[in-house]
Design a protein around this motif. Structure first.
Motif, short mmCIF file in Angstrom:
data_model
loop_
_atom_site.label_atom_id
_atom_site.label_comp_id
_atom_site.label_asym_id
_atom_site.label_seq_id
_atom_site.Cartn_x
_atom_site.Cartn_y
_atom_site.Cartn_z
N ASP A 45 34.14 31.29 38.00
CA ASP A 45 33.07 31.85 37.18
C ASP A 45 31.69 31.44 37.71
OD1 ASP A 45 32.52 29.25 36.36
OD2 ASP A 45 33.24 29.52 34.32
N GLU A 46 30.63 31.82 36.97
CA GLU A 46 29.27 31.59 37.47
C GLU A 46 28.88 30.12 37.50
OE1 GLU A 46 28.35 32.93 33.11
OE2 GLU A 46 30.05 32.97 34.52
N PHE A 47 29.69 29.26 36.86
CA PHE A 47 29.44 27.81 36.89
C PHE A 47 30.32 27.10 37.93
CE2 PHE A 47 28.84 29.16 32.38
CZ PHE A 47 27.46 29.11 32.38
N LEU A 48 30.97 27.89 38.78
CA LEU A 48 31.86 27.40 39.83
C LEU A 48 33.15 26.81 39.29
CD1 LEU A 48 29.32 25.79 42.35
CD2 LEU A 48 30.48 27.98 42.54
N ILE A 49 33.50 27.16 38.05
CA ILE A 49 34.76 26.69 37.46
C ILE A 49 35.87 27.67 37.82
CG2 ILE A 49 35.98 26.17 35.31
CD1 ILE A 49 33.24 25.56 34.06
N VAL A 50 37.01 27.14 38.31
CA VAL A 50 38.14 27.99 38.67
C VAL A 50 38.78 28.53 37.38
CG1 VAL A 50 40.36 28.12 39.84
CG2 VAL A 50 38.55 26.65 40.76
N ILE A 51 38.81 29.85 37.26
CA ILE A 51 39.35 30.51 36.07
C ILE A 51 40.81 30.90 36.27
CG2 ILE A 51 39.11 32.53 34.56
CD1 ILE A 51 36.93 30.39 34.32
N ALA A 52 41.15 31.29 37.50
CA ALA A 52 42.52 31.71 37.79
C ALA A 52 42.78 31.52 39.28
CB ALA A 52 42.75 33.17 37.39
N GLY A 53 44.06 31.40 39.63
CA GLY A 53 44.41 31.24 41.03
C GLY A 53 45.90 31.34 41.23
N THR A 54 46.29 31.56 42.49
CA THR A 54 47.70 31.61 42.83
C THR A 54 47.99 30.58 43.93
OG1 THR A 54 47.37 33.30 44.53
CG2 THR A 54 47.81 34.06 42.29
N GLY A 55 49.27 30.30 44.13
CA GLY A 55 49.64 29.31 45.13
C GLY A 55 49.03 27.96 44.81
N ARG A 56 48.46 27.30 45.81
CA ARG A 56 47.86 25.98 45.61
C ARG A 56 46.62 26.04 44.72
NH1 ARG A 56 46.60 24.60 51.76
NH2 ARG A 56 48.66 25.57 51.92
N PHE A 57 46.00 27.23 44.60
CA PHE A 57 44.78 27.35 43.80
C PHE A 57 45.08 27.40 42.30
CE2 PHE A 57 43.97 29.36 47.91
CZ PHE A 57 42.94 28.54 48.37
N LYS A 58 46.33 27.65 41.96
CA LYS A 58 46.70 27.65 40.54
C LYS A 58 46.54 26.27 39.93
CE LYS A 58 50.28 29.76 37.64
NZ LYS A 58 51.58 30.50 37.66
N ILE A 92 46.01 39.29 36.75
CA ILE A 92 45.47 40.10 37.86
C ILE A 92 45.60 39.35 39.18
CG2 ILE A 92 43.34 41.07 38.81
CD1 ILE A 92 42.55 41.76 35.91
N ALA A 93 45.29 38.04 39.17
CA ALA A 93 45.41 37.24 40.39
C ALA A 93 46.85 37.23 40.89
CB ALA A 93 44.92 35.81 40.13
N GLU A 94 47.80 37.05 39.96
CA GLU A 94 49.22 37.05 40.36
C GLU A 94 49.62 38.40 40.95
OE1 GLU A 94 51.34 34.57 40.24
OE2 GLU A 94 50.58 33.11 38.80
N ALA A 95 49.13 39.48 40.35
CA ALA A 95 49.48 40.82 40.84
C ALA A 95 48.89 41.04 42.23
CB ALA A 95 48.97 41.88 39.86
N ILE A 96 47.65 40.60 42.43
CA ILE A 96 47.01 40.76 43.74
C ILE A 96 47.82 40.04 44.81
CG2 ILE A 96 44.99 40.14 45.13
CD1 ILE A 96 43.30 40.46 42.60
N SER A 97 48.17 38.79 44.56
CA SER A 97 48.91 38.00 45.55
C SER A 97 50.28 38.58 45.82
CB SER A 97 49.01 36.54 45.09
OG SER A 97 47.74 35.93 45.09
N ALA A 98 50.91 39.12 44.78
CA ALA A 98 52.22 39.74 44.98
C ALA A 98 52.12 40.99 45.86
CB ALA A 98 52.83 40.11 43.62
#
Length: 606
Positions: free
Chosen positions: A41-54, A25-31
């Motif tokens: 997530d609710e523990f501040l853990i990065v679950i998904a990302g694009t670009g540098r956030f990946k 979903i993240a990849e589709a949004i950025s595209a």
């Protein structure tokens, strides 16, 4: 860069359990919207990302402290979306701001809420100035978009069947894609078109029903999208042309692969009509301020006539050649013509023909195709004439245009078609051409340095700007205007100039014209220690060249010669650089053409 810390993912959160779907979903949004996406997530853990956030997937944001007062912690604890417009200078954005390491410029962040519980956040992030401008100019629309994406993620996390069946997610994603004002189409790993929004269908000039289910190569023959599906490498804003049975299409296209795990499962293409893309490029570079005839100061008769001429020729589409000495304001006149006429809403593209190296000017003016020469930009580049479509091209210092390129310029003026360097396709352009020079183009024609046919094509409407020395009545007005401009820019109190400075300025010949006057005023105001500028503040080169003083030992012949020279120079300036100017001046002075030529030669006037 945001402050992060590594963590263990042995006990995943609700969002962590759908990490693969979240990444898709993240990849589709950025595209689709060309912004980086981050899901936490609710523990501040990065679950998904694009670009540098990946690269941050699996690490904690904001030091893992929900109550530290930073963006993600606030959104999670309060359950409300936030827009950060100046992230790099907002100490409440992320701890990296205080450390001076923040690279994000702006962000829209929304909570992901499922069954009344905060599951995490999703953010759209701008990391370049262009992205920031894009994000903030559409912030309300993007806020609504990111809320719908948060609902999509919440549904995926809370419904077990959604984890097994992507139909629900795909259906919702299609609905969201329809709300975007960009043209979008998506394909599966085989190149079959899964979706095309209404904007895209209208650009392709086919119905959505006739597009969806077809292979992309049938709609866009020769498209590079199959290569993206094969190697997983997308591309950004390539110009692509396609031919259908009854029409041709030229788009600027961005394609991003959609990746699940290590597999490419599809691709998303965002595309725009090339004409709209040119306009956007112009809007982004914002090459010249909007100025009208009010910016041309002066109340002398020549200047009043000049303003009247500008307003008249502004309504025409004919080419204009502006002549005048250096520093008279030729660029200002060109801008006033553009901004006083019906092309006001279109681009005004100035090009200094003398400032661009000879080996680059062709590609700058006419553009180039990919592979046209060593170092050519991938995807090619539109030239200034294309960027000036539906607007005005201003060719400054046209006398410096290389002779070898003049036939190509003439061809564009005659046909309104541009052919890029290395290309074979003619691109129609609706561009008005204004040009200017301080050189004598007629003499250059005689010396084989400028084409006569190009001169006549450019010189449909000639405008000559009088030099400052023939409108001394404007001197004190311009002096006051430039002093006022300096006061506003610098905040320094300058109440005026002494009388001897005024007398000196009126008698000085001003070879650099209005530009020299403005620079002189700035110098004097900067150097003045009191609120009145005195003769001591005047540059030495002007103090030492006072005009109009009659030396006691000056002979009558010398006085007459000086008067005659000044008179002829003023009359030549008033007539301007037009064909037959010598004949016109001879008639005006009631002397023969031969006599006038002899006097001009003896007095050193060209």
């Amino acid at each position: 860069m945001k402050k992060t810390m590594p963590v263990s993912l042995k006990n995943p959160s609700n969002l962590g359990a759908i990490r693969s779907d979240a990444q898709v979903i993240a990849e589709a949004i950025s595209a689709i919207i060309e912004l980086d996406t981050i899901i936490v997530d609710e523990f501040l853990i990065v679950i998904a990302g694009t670009g540098r956030f990946k690269e941050r997937v699996g690490v904690k944001e904001e030091g893992g402290d929900l109550h530290a007062g930073y963006l993600y912690g606030r959104v999670i604890t309060r359950g409300k979306a936030e827009i950060v417009e100046d992230a790099r200078n907002d100490l409440r954005y992320d701890p990296s701001v205080a450390e001076g390491t923040a690279t994000e410029l702006a962000e829209i962040c929304c909570p992901i809420i499922g069954h009344g519980k905060i599951l995490g956040v999703i953010g759209l992030v701008a990391v370049t100035d262009d992205q920031r401008q894009y994000l903030l100019s559409r912030k309300r629309r993007f806020l609504e978009f990111v809320r719908r994406m948060a609902q999509l993620l919440a549904g995926s996390a809370s419904e077990t069947e959604a984890l097994q069946n992507s139909t629900s997610v795909t259906s919702q994603l299609k609905t969201i894609i329809e709300s975007i004002d960009n043209a979008i189409l998506s394909v599966d790993k085989h190149g079959t078109i899964l979706h095309c929004n209404q904007v895209g269908a209208e650009l392709i000039q086919r119905t959505k029903r006739s597009i969806i289910g077809k292979n992309i190569s049938k709609i866009w023959p020769g498209t590079p999208i199959p290569d993206v599906l094969k190697n997983g490498s997308g591309y950004h804003w390539h110009e692509e042309s396609y031919q259908s049975a009854n029409h041709s299409m030229t788009f600027m296209v961005t394609v991003n692969p959609v990746v699940s795990g290590s597999d490419v499962v599809g691709a998303v293409a965002s595309f725009k009509d090339v004409a709209d893309f040119r306009q956007k490029a112009y809007d982004m570079i914002a090459m010249a301020p909007r100025v009208g005839v009010d910016a041309i100061w002066g109340e002398s008769l020549p200047i009043r006539k000049l303003r009247e001429t500008i307003l008249q020729v502004a309504q025409s589409n004919s080419n204009v050649l502006i002549t005048g000495e250096t520093g008279t304001g030729k660029g200002l006149v060109a801008s006033a013509i553009h901004h006083s006429g019906p092309r006001l809403a279109g681009p005004f593209i100035p090009v200094n023909c003398g400032a661009i190296p000879d080996n680059l000017i062709e590609s700058e003016l006419f553009g180039y195709r990919e592979g046209a020469f060593s170092g050519a930009k991938k995807g090619g580049k539109p030239g200034k004439f294309e960027l000036a479509h539906n607007g005005t091209m201003f060719l400054d210092e046209i006398g410096d245009m290389p002779l070898r390129l003049q036939p190509k310029l003439l061809h564009i003026l005659q046909t309104k078609l541009v052919e890029r360097l290395g290309g074979i396709k003619s691109i129609p352009v609706n561009t008005r051409v204004l040009s200017c020079t301080n050189r004598n183009l007629e003499r250059m024609i005689l010396e084989k340095e400028f084409r006569s046919d190009l001169f006549f094509r450019l010189n449909v409407i000639p405008i000559h700007i009088p030099p400052l020395r023939v409108r001394s009545n404007d001197m004190l007005l311009l002096l006051d205007k430039f002093l006022e401009k300096f006061r506003l820019n610098e905040g320094k109190v300058i109440n005026g100039v002494s009388e001897d400075v005024k007398e000196l300025f009126i008698s000085y010949s001003w070879p650099g014209n209005v530009r020299e006057l403005e620079n002189t005023v700035e110098y004097m105001a900067s150097m003045a220690s009191k609120d009145i500028i005195t003769i001591d503040n005047v540059p030495a080169r002007i103090r030492n060249q006072r005009q109009g003083k009659i030396s006691p030992d000056m002979s009558l012949d010398a006085l007459l010669q000086r008067y005659e020279k000044n008179l002829l120079r003023e009359k030549l300036d008033e007539i301007g650089n037009i064909p037959g100017k010598i004949d016109k001046l001879a008639d005006l002075l009631h002397v023969s053409r031969a006599t006038l030529y002899r006097k001009l030669k003896n007095l050193g006037l060209k």
